[in-house]
Design a protein around this motif. Structure first.
Motif, PDB file in Angstrom:
ATOM      1  N   GLU A  67      36.716  34.205  35.785  1.00 48.36           N
ATOM      2  CA  GLU A  67      37.095  35.462  36.424  1.00 48.36           C
ATOM      3  C   GLU A  67      35.921  36.061  37.179  1.00 48.36           C
ATOM      4  OE1 GLU A  67      40.015  36.998  36.739  1.00 48.36           O
ATOM      5  OE2 GLU A  67      40.863  35.167  35.881  1.00 48.36           O
ATOM      6  N   ILE A  68      34.723  35.930  36.609  1.00 43.88           N
ATOM      7  CA  ILE A  68      33.527  36.435  37.312  1.00 43.88           C
ATOM      8  C   ILE A  68      33.358  35.712  38.641  1.00 43.88           C
ATOM      9  CG2 ILE A  68      31.010  36.442  37.236  1.00 43.88           C
ATOM     10  CD1 ILE A  68      31.207  37.099  34.269  1.00 43.88           C
ATOM     11  N   ALA A  69      33.507  34.358  38.578  1.00 42.21           N
ATOM     12  CA  ALA A  69      33.348  33.578  39.817  1.00 42.21           C
ATOM     13  C   ALA A  69      34.432  33.953  40.827  1.00 42.21           C
ATOM     14  CB  ALA A  69      33.413  32.086  39.484  1.00 42.21           C
ATOM     15  N   SER A  70      35.662  34.104  40.335  1.00 41.98           N
ATOM     16  CA  SER A  70      36.767  34.447  41.231  1.00 41.98           C
ATOM     17  C   SER A  70      36.568  35.844  41.836  1.00 41.98           C
ATOM     18  CB  SER A  70      38.085  34.385  40.455  1.00 41.98           C
ATOM     19  OG  SER A  70      39.157  34.814  41.263  1.00 41.98           O
ATOM     20  N   MET A  71      36.102  36.812  41.000  1.00 40.38           N
ATOM     21  CA  MET A  71      35.890  38.169  41.483  1.00 40.38           C
ATOM     22  C   MET A  71      34.762  38.210  42.513  1.00 40.38           C
ATOM     23  SD  MET A  71      35.626  41.557  39.116  1.00 40.38           S
ATOM     24  CE  MET A  71      37.176  41.102  38.346  1.00 40.38           C
ATOM     25  N   ALA A  72      33.698  37.432  42.267  1.00 41.44           N
ATOM     26  CA  ALA A  72      32.585  37.408  43.229  1.00 41.44           C
ATOM     27  C   ALA A  72      33.028  36.799  44.556  1.00 41.44           C
ATOM     28  CB  ALA A  72      31.418  36.624  42.635  1.00 41.44           C
ATOM     29  N   GLU A  73      33.808  35.725  44.460  1.00 41.11           N
ATOM     30  CA  GLU A  73      34.290  35.099  45.696  1.00 41.11           C
ATOM     31  C   GLU A  73      35.235  36.039  46.446  1.00 41.11           C
ATOM     32  OE1 GLU A  73      36.112  31.498  44.509  1.00 41.11           O
ATOM     33  OE2 GLU A  73      34.227  30.488  43.937  1.00 41.11           O
ATOM     34  N   GLY A  74      36.107  36.737  45.680  1.00 40.63           N
ATOM     35  CA  GLY A  74      37.022  37.680  46.332  1.00 40.63           C
ATOM     36  C   GLY A  74      36.292  38.831  47.005  1.00 40.63           C
ATOM     37  N   LEU A  75      35.248  39.349  46.336  1.00 40.81           N
ATOM     38  CA  LEU A  75      34.478  40.453  46.907  1.00 40.81           C
ATOM     39  C   LEU A  75      33.771  40.014  48.181  1.00 40.81           C
ATOM     40  CD1 LEU A  75      33.746  43.410  46.338  1.00 40.81           C
ATOM     41  CD2 LEU A  75      31.703  42.582  45.159  1.00 40.81           C
ATOM     42  N   ALA A  76      33.184  38.818  48.161  1.00 43.72           N
ATOM     43  CA  ALA A  76      32.503  38.318  49.361  1.00 43.72           C
ATOM     44  C   ALA A  76      33.501  38.074  50.493  1.00 43.72           C
ATOM     45  CB  ALA A  76      31.749  37.039  49.014  1.00 43.72           C
ATOM     46  N   VAL A 101      27.516  45.496  56.336  1.00 46.34           N
ATOM     47  CA  VAL A 101      28.488  46.026  55.377  1.00 46.34           C
ATOM     48  C   VAL A 101      28.010  45.722  53.956  1.00 46.34           C
ATOM     49  CG1 VAL A 101      30.875  45.966  54.553  1.00 46.34           C
ATOM     50  CG2 VAL A 101      30.381  45.746  57.011  1.00 46.34           C
ATOM     51  N   GLY A 102      28.093  46.715  53.068  1.00 44.34           N
ATOM     52  CA  GLY A 102      27.773  46.522  51.655  1.00 44.34           C
ATOM     53  C   GLY A 102      29.031  46.617  50.803  1.00 44.34           C
ATOM     54  N   MET A 103      29.371  45.558  50.090  1.00 45.40           N
ATOM     55  CA  MET A 103      30.573  45.506  49.246  1.00 45.40           C
ATOM     56  C   MET A 103      30.150  45.735  47.795  1.00 45.40           C
ATOM     57  SD  MET A 103      32.911  44.989  51.476  1.00 45.40           S
ATOM     58  CE  MET A 103      34.303  44.599  50.458  1.00 45.40           C
ATOM     59  N   SER A 104      30.584  46.839  47.186  1.00 47.14           N
ATOM     60  CA  SER A 104      30.173  47.206  45.821  1.00 47.14           C
ATOM     61  C   SER A 104      31.070  46.542  44.780  1.00 47.14           C
ATOM     62  CB  SER A 104      30.226  48.723  45.664  1.00 47.14           C
ATOM     63  OG  SER A 104      29.955  49.077  44.313  1.00 47.14           O
ATOM     64  N   SER A 105      30.460  46.185  43.654  1.00 49.84           N
ATOM     65  CA  SER A 105      31.196  45.540  42.550  1.00 49.84           C
ATOM     66  C   SER A 105      31.646  46.540  41.503  1.00 49.84           C
ATOM     67  CB  SER A 105      30.306  44.479  41.884  1.00 49.84           C
ATOM     68  OG  SER A 105      29.187  45.109  41.275  1.00 49.84           O
ATOM     69  N   SER A 106      31.559  47.842  41.811  1.00 54.60           N
ATOM     70  CA  SER A 106      31.862  48.850  40.788  1.00 54.60           C
ATOM     71  C   SER A 106      33.299  48.733  40.297  1.00 54.60           C
ATOM     72  CB  SER A 106      31.582  50.247  41.340  1.00 54.60           C
ATOM     73  OG  SER A 106      32.354  50.479  42.512  1.00 54.60           O
ATOM     74  N   GLN A 107      34.250  48.580  41.242  1.00 50.24           N
ATOM     75  CA  GLN A 107      35.646  48.466  40.835  1.00 50.24           C
ATOM     76  C   GLN A 107      35.880  47.160  40.064  1.00 50.24           C
ATOM     77  OE1 GLN A 107      36.622  51.863  41.399  1.00 50.24           O
ATOM     78  NE2 GLN A 107      38.518  50.656  41.371  1.00 50.24           N
ATOM     79  N   GLY A 108      35.309  46.095  40.589  1.00 54.18           N
ATOM     80  CA  GLY A 108      35.443  44.805  39.877  1.00 54.18           C
ATOM     81  C   GLY A 108      34.797  44.837  38.508  1.00 54.18           C
ATOM     82  N   HIS A 109      33.695  45.599  38.457  1.00 52.42           N
ATOM     83  CA  HIS A 109      32.991  45.709  37.184  1.00 52.42           C
ATOM     84  C   HIS A 109      33.860  46.423  36.151  1.00 52.42           C
ATOM     85  CE1 HIS A 109      30.599  49.204  35.397  1.00 52.42           C
ATOM     86  NE2 HIS A 109      30.493  48.269  34.496  1.00 52.42           N
ATOM     87  N   LEU A 110      34.586  47.479  36.587  1.00 50.89           N
ATOM     88  CA  LEU A 110      35.482  48.176  35.665  1.00 50.89           C
ATOM     89  C   LEU A 110      36.634  47.285  35.241  1.00 50.89           C
ATOM     90  CD1 LEU A 110      35.603  51.706  37.372  1.00 50.89           C
ATOM     91  CD2 LEU A 110      34.268  51.013  35.373  1.00 50.89           C
ATOM     92  N   LEU A 111      37.209  46.571  36.227  1.00 55.32           N
ATOM     93  CA  LEU A 111      38.309  45.659  35.896  1.00 55.32           C
ATOM     94  C   LEU A 111      37.842  44.540  34.970  1.00 55.32           C
ATOM     95  CD1 LEU A 111      40.041  45.348  39.403  1.00 55.32           C
ATOM     96  CD2 LEU A 111      40.842  46.649  37.415  1.00 55.32           C
ATOM     97  N   LEU A 112      36.626  44.036  35.250  1.00 54.67           N
ATOM     98  CA  LEU A 112      36.105  42.943  34.444  1.00 54.67           C
ATOM     99  C   LEU A 112      35.856  43.390  33.007  1.00 54.67           C
ATOM    100  CD1 LEU A 112      35.100  40.014  34.422  1.00 54.67           C
ATOM    101  CD2 LEU A 112      32.828  40.859  35.044  1.00 54.67           C
ATOM    102  N   ARG A 113      35.323  44.605  32.860  1.00 48.97           N
ATOM    103  CA  ARG A 113      35.051  45.107  31.517  1.00 48.97           C
ATOM    104  C   ARG A 113      36.370  45.335  30.766  1.00 48.97           C
ATOM    105  NH1 ARG A 113      30.793  49.877  30.813  1.00 48.97           N
ATOM    106  NH2 ARG A 113      29.487  48.114  31.461  1.00 48.97           N
ATOM    107  N   LYS A 114      37.377  45.854  31.473  1.00 52.07           N
ATOM    108  CA  LYS A 114      38.678  46.053  30.844  1.00 52.07           C
ATOM    109  C   LYS A 114      39.287  44.707  30.433  1.00 52.07           C
ATOM    110  CE  LYS A 114      43.215  48.121  31.686  1.00 52.07           C
ATOM    111  NZ  LYS A 114      44.061  48.856  32.656  1.00 52.07           N
ATOM    112  N   MET A 115      39.190  43.738  31.331  1.00 55.76           N
ATOM    113  CA  MET A 115      39.735  42.415  31.037  1.00 55.76           C
ATOM    114  C   MET A 115      38.988  41.758  29.886  1.00 55.76           C
ATOM    115  SD  MET A 115      39.843  39.114  33.523  1.00 55.76           S
ATOM    116  CE  MET A 115      38.053  39.148  33.506  1.00 55.76           C
ATOM    117  N   ALA A 116      37.657  41.925  29.856  1.00 57.47           N
ATOM    118  CA  ALA A 116      36.871  41.363  28.764  1.00 57.47           C
ATOM    119  C   ALA A 116      37.271  41.973  27.434  1.00 57.47           C
ATOM    120  CB  ALA A 116      35.382  41.553  29.024  1.00 57.47           C
ATOM    121  N   GLY A 117      37.516  43.305  27.454  1.00 56.56           N
ATOM    122  CA  GLY A 117      37.972  43.950  26.226  1.00 56.56           C
ATOM    123  C   GLY A 117      39.302  43.395  25.770  1.00 56.56           C
TER     124      GLY A 117
END
Length: 583
Positions: A38-47, A223-239
């Motif tokens: 999921e981390i790899a997928s989220m990073a690829e999606g953000l990029a 352009v700067g793409m922030s991971s804040s939203q992904g970070h929240l989703l990732l933490r929720k998913m990890a939980g």
């Protein structure tokens, strides 16, 4: 030491521990793989989203950059910042001059500061000394992090996936994917219009050498793409993953406990019952709780206890009746033995009386025949002398048989007493062989006397020993073919007793007949029909040897002769209990 500690653990503990470790390891591994993917997928999606935003902004801001329309550029950046993932937007001129900048949150203040904005610009320009090197499709240029106003680039940060793990653990600020996109004008062909070519290149003397299409460069979009939203989703998913893994582990643990109890409870019951069986309680049984292997084991255990109980009952009944049966059988054997003793005694008396009654007339007949042979009654013809000679010979044989019967009867009845004296068996054996010389010369037999050394004296009756040894040696001569050899060996044993061995070259005795050779009147079927004898010599020898507390036995192989062994103790109290252990 650890192996011994593990061996002391119960089967239930081992099963629960091993299964729990496997389940925990499997859930942890699967959870890590899922989160990592999921981390790899989220990073690829953000990029990927950042490239789309940068590309779209470069296309839409082309005319505003060319015309220097600051209001239009601001509108376009505001539109891009509507996306929650966009942290900041910078638009540069062709020479790298900042045309417009805007951001959200802490990045709004950061890009509003010209000095800080220049750092972002320098990150893009530092990739090459030539600004033309930035004319390329969108690409992820840097991973950056804003930590308390300090800008950390990818050179200062750990690996990108490690950054995401730090975000997941809450130990870092959201990371930003810094992307750069070139703003390009419409494609022109310089060869199609010479005047336009001269205007754009500002050199009429140096026309372009190639005919390829050329694209003008207007500027750059950062352009700067922030991971804040992904970070929240990732933490929720990890939980959620952790919760699901814990639920799986809990259910697995409960299932293992149930299955372990299902296995160990019958085994514990079987162990308890087996202990009672070992203590003698065969009435125990256990109802099978399942139809699996444990149930089959329980059924087999019940069958075993039933069989043991049946056998124990049989043994109890046998023991109950055994004593009475043994007593009954003992009485029957005693009566039979008493009857046999009576018959044996009657036989001995009969043989003794018959021998005495026959001996007197036989002596008279012998005297008269001897007188006839000596010519007392007058001269006789040749045929008459031969007939009387044969009669005299048969009388002698009959007298010998009667004497042997009388001797055997007395020996079996215990009516023979020994006159004890010191006897040298080597000298006695020489005397016996010398006395039988006439018989051995008639059969042309060679007799070898072997004495390894001088034998010590033993206690015994000289005449009785002479009779026993003579019978044994004469028996060997009788069954040895003419011209063969007989070996007589005598040597002292370590306990002082003397072992005499008489070996012949006769036809031999079968193994099943060896125990019968000392019985009265026994004659082996392998012997020649011309060999004469009463069949009492070895029986008398056995009685006389045993009267001296000695032992006598035979060994033989059919066709290879026989060997008779006589062992005489040095004194009666030294008699051995077993024959062959000391030979």
């Amino acid at each position: 030491m650890r192996v011994a500690s593990l061996n002391r653990l119960s089967l239930k503990t081992k099963l629960i521990t091993v299964t729990a470790l496997i389940v925990v390891a499997s859930c942890t591994t699967l959870s890590w793989l899922f989160i990592d993917r999921e981390i790899a997928s989220m990073a690829e999606g953000l990029a990927h989203n950042g490239k789309l935003v940068a590309n779209n902004l470069a296309e839409t801001s082309r005319h505003a950059v060319f015309a220097g329309d600051q209001e239009r550029l601001q509108q376009l950046m505001q539109g891009a910042l509507i996306s929650e993932q966009v942290a900041y937007v910078l638009i540069l001129s062709r020479d790298g001059r900042l045309l417009s900048a805007d951001g959200k949150g802490v990045w709004q203040q950061y890009v509003a500061d010209p000095e800080q904005a220049d750092r972002l610009i320098l990150m893009s320009l530092n990739r090459s000394t030539s600004s033309a090197a930035l004319v390329s499709p969108p690409f992820q240029d840097r991973i950056i992090e804003l930590d308390n106003g300090t800008l950390l680039t990818s050179d200062d940060l750990p690996h990108g996936r490690t950054c995401w793990l730090r975000l997941l653990a809450g130990t870092a600020h959201p990371i930003v994917f810094h992307l750069t996109q070139a703003i390009q004008g419409p494609t022109l062909s310089l060869n199609s219009d010479p005047l336009l070519s001269l205007t754009l290149t500002e050199s009429a003397l140096n026309p372009p050498s190639d005919t390829a299409l050329q694209t003008p460069l207007y500027g750059y979009v950062l352009v700067g793409m922030s991971s804040s939203q992904g970070h929240l989703l990732l933490r929720k998913m990890a939980g959620q993953v952790v919760v699901i893994a814990c639920i799986i582990i809990a259910f697995s643990f409960a299932a293992v406990v149930y299955l372990t109890r299902h296995i160990t409870t019958p085994l514990t019951a079987l162990t308890s019952l087996a202990t009672r069986v070992s203590q003698g309680d065969l009435s125990v049984s256990l109802t099978p709780s399942s139809h699996d292997e444990i149930g089959q084991l329980t059924t087999t255990f019940n069958q075993m206890t039933t069989a043991l109980k049946t056998r124990e009952d049989d043994l109890t009944e046998l023991n109950r009746t055994l004593e009475s049966r043994v007593n009954t059988r003992t009485e029957e054997l005693q009566r039979a033995n008493h009857k046999l003793l009576q018959l044996d005694r009657l036989k001995t008396i009969l043989v003794s009386n018959a021998s005495h009654e026959l001996r007197t007339p036989l002596t008279s007949i012998k005297i008269h025949v001897k007188n006839l042979l000596d010519g007392v009654t007058g001269a006789l013809g040749t045929d008459q002398l031969q007939a009387l000679g044969r009669a005299h010979e048969n009388i002698e044989r009959l007298r010998t048989l009667i004497d042997d019967l009388l001797d055997l009867s007395r020996l079996q009845a215990g009516g023979v007493e020994l006159t004890w004296d010191d006897v040298r068996l080597d000298m006695l054996l020489r005397d016996i062989v010398e006395g039988l010389r006439y018989y051995s010369e008639q059969k042309q037999l060679a007799i070898d006397l072997v004495f390894p050394g001088q034998l010590q004296t033993i206690s015994g009756d000289r005449d009785k020993l002479r009779r026993a040894l003579t019978n044994v040696i004469h028996n060997a001569m009788k069954f040895t073919p003419q011209g063969k050899r007989i070996r007589i060996d005598a040597h002292q044993l370590t306990d002082g007793s003397v072992l005499v061995t008489v070996e012949d070259a006769g036809c031999g005795i079968a193994s099943e007949e060896l125990d019968k050779v000392f019985l009265p009147f026994f004659r082996s079927p392998h012997t020649s029909g011309t060999t004469r004898g009463s069949g009492l010599g070895l029986s008398i020898a056995k009685e006389l040897i045993e009267l001296h507390h000695g032992l006598i036995w035979a060994e033989s192989t059919v066709g290879q002769g026989s060997r008779l062994f006589i062992r005489l103790p040095r004194a009666p109290q030294d008699a051995p209990a077993v024959i062959r252990d000391t030979v």
